[in-house]
Design a protein around this motif. Structure first.
Motif, PDB file in Angstrom:
ATOM      1  N   GLU A  41      24.261  79.185 -68.500  1.00 36.18           N
ATOM      2  CA  GLU A  41      25.460  78.414 -68.156  1.00 36.18           C
ATOM      3  C   GLU A  41      25.294  77.618 -66.864  1.00 36.18           C
ATOM      4  O   GLU A  41      25.773  76.491 -66.772  1.00 36.18           O
ATOM      5  N   ASP A  42      24.629  78.181 -65.866  1.00 36.22           N
ATOM      6  CA  ASP A  42      24.428  77.451 -64.609  1.00 36.22           C
ATOM      7  C   ASP A  42      23.625  76.173 -64.840  1.00 36.22           C
ATOM      8  O   ASP A  42      23.925  75.121 -64.282  1.00 36.22           O
ATOM      9  N   ASP A  45      25.839  73.689 -66.577  1.00 38.38           N
ATOM     10  CA  ASP A  45      26.786  73.089 -65.628  1.00 38.38           C
ATOM     11  C   ASP A  45      26.119  71.963 -64.844  1.00 38.38           C
ATOM     12  O   ASP A  45      26.700  70.896 -64.646  1.00 38.38           O
TER      13      ASP A  45
END
Length: 122
Positions: A41-42, A45
């Motif tokens: 997810e990082d 993002d």
């Protein structure tokens, strides 16, 4: 006359495409694939905020020496002489068992290498 000097790569920076690929990997992991990965997810993002195109270049010291010495083959600059002899012996003509060695004679030093065939000698 082309030469392979380095390997290069670029990263996938499309956030939607990358998310789809991560989701495929996550479903494979859920199905029991030990080599599949989770969703990062990082990283996603960062892609969604606009990670700039990312690329890399890898050049080895052997390839750099090949370029600086203007040698056409990496075998000419390889740092492991025993490997060099083994590789070059594979190129003996007509399947003979002659070994091929590379030597630089003192009077020709700096002018390149000369090839010699060694019949039956190892």
């Amino acid at each position: 006359c082309g030469r392979e000097i380095a390997n290069a790569y670029s990263e996938l920076t499309d956030a939607l495409d990358q998310r789809r690929r991560f989701e495929e990997q996550a479903s494979k992991k859920a199905a029991g694939d030990d080599e599949a990965c989770d969703i990062a997810e990082d990283f996603l993002d960062a892609l969604e905020y606009g990670l700039p195109p990312t690329a890399g270049l890898g050049i080895g010291i052997d390839r750099l020496i090949m370029l600086l010495t203007d040698k056409p083959s990496i075998r000419d600059v390889i740092a492991f002489p025993m490997m060099k002899l083994e590789q070059m012996s594979n190129f003996a003509p007509n399947g003979s068992e002659d070994l091929v060695s590379v030597s630089v004679s003192p009077e020709k030093k700096g002018k390149g290498s000369e090839m010699k065939g060694n019949k039956g000698k190892q």
